[in-house]
Motif scaffolding. Sequence first.
Motif, short mmCIF file in Angstrom:
data_model
loop_
_atom_site.label_atom_id
_atom_site.label_comp_id
_atom_site.label_asym_id
_atom_site.label_seq_id
_atom_site.Cartn_x
_atom_site.Cartn_y
_atom_site.Cartn_z
N ARG A 24 45.38 29.35 39.02
CA ARG A 24 44.15 28.65 39.61
C ARG A 24 43.03 30.15 39.57
O ARG A 24 41.98 29.66 39.01
N ILE A 25 43.48 31.01 39.80
CA ILE A 25 42.99 32.29 39.72
C ILE A 25 42.45 32.76 38.46
O ILE A 25 41.22 32.77 37.97
N HIS A 27 42.10 30.53 35.83
CA HIS A 27 41.12 29.24 35.65
C HIS A 27 39.73 29.83 35.92
O HIS A 27 38.78 29.52 35.24
N GLN A 28 39.73 30.13 37.21
CA GLN A 28 38.47 30.51 37.94
C GLN A 28 37.75 31.61 37.08
O GLN A 28 36.59 31.61 36.74
N LEU A 29 38.58 32.77 36.93
CA LEU A 29 38.00 33.95 36.21
C LEU A 29 37.50 33.58 34.70
O LEU A 29 36.31 34.02 34.41
N ALA A 31 36.45 30.79 33.85
CA ALA A 31 35.11 29.97 33.81
C ALA A 31 33.77 30.91 34.27
O ALA A 31 32.98 30.66 33.71
N MET A 32 34.07 31.76 34.99
CA MET A 32 33.26 32.82 35.55
C MET A 32 32.61 33.63 34.36
O MET A 32 31.45 33.69 34.07
#
Length: 73
Positions: A24-25, A27-29, A31-32
């Motif tokens: 999840r981390i 994926h978020q990184l 995306a950012m």
Amino acid sequence: MKDPKPLSPRSAPKGGLNSEIQARIGHQLRAMYDDVVKQGVPDRFAELIRKLDAGEAPPADMEGLPQNSAGRE
């Protein structure tokens, strides 16, 4: 004495992050920072890197800036 149970894919050692949280981390990184990666390297920086790799002198507007003295005498 019993053998310890192997860790499941979703568990982690004490104090660590399990694989689900790590995913999840990640994926978020992604995306950012996806837009930043897509921007590429500006032409000026790419040219400077090319010159540095070739061992050429820095451009006139870079003279006078502090240089890393590692490996230089």
